[in-house]
Design a protein around this motif. Structure first.
Motif, mmCIF file in Angstrom:
data_model
loop_
_atom_site.group_PDB
_atom_site.id
_atom_site.type_symbol
_atom_site.label_atom_id
_atom_site.label_comp_id
_atom_site.label_asym_id
_atom_site.label_seq_id
_atom_site.Cartn_x
_atom_site.Cartn_y
_atom_site.Cartn_z
ATOM 1 N N ALA A 147 18.995 27.981 -0.132
ATOM 2 C CA ALA A 147 18.274 27.781 1.128
ATOM 3 C C ALA A 147 16.773 27.788 0.896
ATOM 4 O O ALA A 147 16.029 27.021 1.503
ATOM 5 N N ARG A 148 16.342 28.658 -0.018
ATOM 6 C CA ARG A 148 14.911 28.792 -0.320
ATOM 7 C C ARG A 148 14.327 27.475 -0.827
ATOM 8 O O ARG A 148 13.147 27.193 -0.632
ATOM 9 N N ALA A 149 15.141 26.687 -1.486
ATOM 10 C CA ALA A 149 14.657 25.434 -2.097
ATOM 11 C C ALA A 149 14.642 24.262 -1.119
ATOM 12 O O ALA A 149 14.146 23.187 -1.459
ATOM 13 N N LEU A 150 15.169 24.457 0.084
ATOM 14 C CA LEU A 150 15.244 23.333 1.032
ATOM 15 C C LEU A 150 13.970 23.191 1.861
ATOM 16 O O LEU A 150 13.334 24.195 2.191
ATOM 17 N N PRO A 151 13.634 21.951 2.247
ATOM 18 C CA PRO A 151 12.498 21.748 3.148
ATOM 19 C C PRO A 151 12.918 21.977 4.608
ATOM 20 O O PRO A 151 13.368 21.060 5.285
ATOM 21 N N TRP A 152 12.807 23.213 5.066
ATOM 22 C CA TRP A 152 13.168 23.546 6.446
ATOM 23 C C TRP A 152 12.085 23.068 7.399
ATOM 24 O O TRP A 152 10.936 22.898 7.003
ATOM 25 N N LEU A 153 12.428 22.883 8.668
ATOM 26 C CA LEU A 153 11.411 22.659 9.687
ATOM 27 C C LEU A 153 10.437 23.831 9.585
ATOM 28 O O LEU A 153 10.858 24.970 9.338
ATOM 29 N N GLY A 154 9.144 23.544 9.804
ATOM 30 C CA GLY A 154 8.074 24.527 9.593
ATOM 31 C C GLY A 154 8.380 25.961 9.988
ATOM 32 O O GLY A 154 8.263 26.867 9.163
ATOM 33 N N PRO A 155 8.783 26.218 11.236
ATOM 34 C CA PRO A 155 8.929 27.613 11.676
ATOM 35 C C PRO A 155 10.260 28.249 11.299
ATOM 36 O O PRO A 155 10.522 29.390 11.669
ATOM 37 N N ASN A 156 11.122 27.545 10.564
ATOM 38 C CA ASN A 156 12.492 28.028 10.382
ATOM 39 C C ASN A 156 12.702 29.070 9.286
ATOM 40 O O ASN A 156 13.698 29.790 9.320
ATOM 41 N N TRP A 157 11.782 29.144 8.305
ATOM 42 C CA TRP A 157 12.098 30.009 7.164
ATOM 43 C C TRP A 157 12.313 31.477 7.547
ATOM 44 O O TRP A 157 13.291 32.107 7.100
ATOM 45 N N PRO A 158 11.449 32.082 8.402
ATOM 46 C CA PRO A 158 11.713 33.483 8.776
ATOM 47 C C PRO A 158 13.074 33.667 9.440
ATOM 48 O O PRO A 158 13.702 34.721 9.297
ATOM 49 N N ILE A 159 13.526 32.640 10.130
ATOM 50 C CA ILE A 159 14.835 32.733 10.802
ATOM 51 C C ILE A 159 15.942 32.745 9.749
ATOM 52 O O ILE A 159 16.862 33.565 9.791
ATOM 53 N N VAL A 160 15.828 31.828 8.794
ATOM 54 C CA VAL A 160 16.854 31.727 7.743
ATOM 55 C C VAL A 160 16.891 33.026 6.923
ATOM 56 O O VAL A 160 17.970 33.557 6.617
ATOM 57 N N GLU A 161 15.731 33.557 6.622
ATOM 58 C CA GLU A 161 15.658 34.825 5.880
ATOM 59 C C GLU A 161 16.333 35.948 6.671
ATOM 60 O O GLU A 161 17.081 36.752 6.109
ATOM 61 N N ALA A 162 16.075 35.978 7.960
ATOM 62 C CA ALA A 162 16.676 37.021 8.820
ATOM 63 C C ALA A 162 18.193 36.876 8.855
ATOM 64 O O ALA A 162 18.921 37.867 8.887
ATOM 65 N N VAL A 163 18.675 35.646 8.848
ATOM 66 C CA VAL A 163 20.129 35.425 8.837
ATOM 67 C C VAL A 163 20.722 36.101 7.609
ATOM 68 O O VAL A 163 21.670 36.894 7.703
ATOM 69 N N PHE A 164 20.176 35.811 6.428
ATOM 70 C CA PHE A 164 20.727 36.364 5.193
ATOM 71 C C PHE A 164 20.519 37.885 5.113
ATOM 72 O O PHE A 164 21.383 38.602 4.609
ATOM 73 N N ASN A 165 19.389 38.375 5.624
ATOM 74 C CA ASN A 165 19.129 39.813 5.594
ATOM 75 C C ASN A 165 20.069 40.595 6.491
ATOM 76 O O ASN A 165 20.211 41.802 6.340
ATOM 77 N N ASN A 166 20.657 39.916 7.460
ATOM 78 C CA ASN A 166 21.508 40.605 8.429
ATOM 79 C C ASN A 166 22.982 40.309 8.246
ATOM 80 O O ASN A 166 23.796 40.647 9.113
#
Ligand SMILES: Nc1nc2c([nH]c(=O)n2[C@H]2C[C@H](O)[C@@H](COP(=O)(O)OP(=O)(O)OP(=O)(O)O)O2)c(=O)[nH]1
Length: 140
Positions: free
Chosen positions: A120-139
């Motif tokens: 997931a870290r290597a993908l070009p996410w929409l600008g504001p999405n990375w904190p959301i994706v990180e929170a998904v995996f952290n939870n």
């Protein structure tokens, strides 16, 4: 800002638990041109007078032709409503969910990928999405 542009967005962090490692469904947008190629959580705008969860189930059926089972709401920390800031000054509700059937690529996306956190870290996410994706995996 008109009324339509204020409508919140709903999205699903769809997790596949059948793999040894849990994977998140990353969806590559096919439109509009300025967002095409970027990855997002599948979902879309809540329609007027529509409940957010009903909107999510509708969007997932329309975009992925599949049904999901909601696992839990993923709130944004420091937001009274738990909504995440996204593009265009909108706010997005995110739920972690499990697929009840196989998600299919429809018109909204050019590709669907099941990804681990490093992938997931290597993908070009929409600008504001990375904190959301990180929170998904952290939870998880
Ligand atoms: N679905 C989704 N939209 C996101 C995410 N992150 C983010 O900034 N957005 C933005 C992109 C768009 O400006 C907006 C959602 O619009 P959309 O095009 O997905 O909504 P929709 O399916 O209702 O589409 P439309 O009928 O208006 O074309 O929110 C995300 O993870 N998922």
């Amino acid at each position: 800002m008109d009324q339509e542009s204020l409508q919140p967005v709903v999205a699903a962090a769809i997790i596949n638990t059948t793999h040894h490692q849990r994977k998140l469904l990353a969806a590559q947008r096919s439109y509009p041109p300025e967002l095409a190629g970027k990855y997002e959580l599948p979902g879309g705008k809540v329609e007027a007078a529509e409940a957010p969860l009903a909107a999510l189930e509708r969007e997932i059926r329309e975009e992925l032709n599949c049904a999901i089972k909601i696992h839990r709401f993923l709130p944004c920390p420091n937001s009274p409503e738990g909504t995440w800031p996204i593009l265009g000054g909108r706010r997005m509700y995110v739920w972690v969910a499990h697929p009840l059937s196989t998600p299919q690529v429809g018109n909204s996306h050019s590709k669907l990928q099941w990804v681990t956190l490093p992938q997931a870290r290597a993908l070009p996410w929409l600008g504001p999405n990375w904190p959301i994706v990180e929170a998904v995996f952290n939870n998880l």
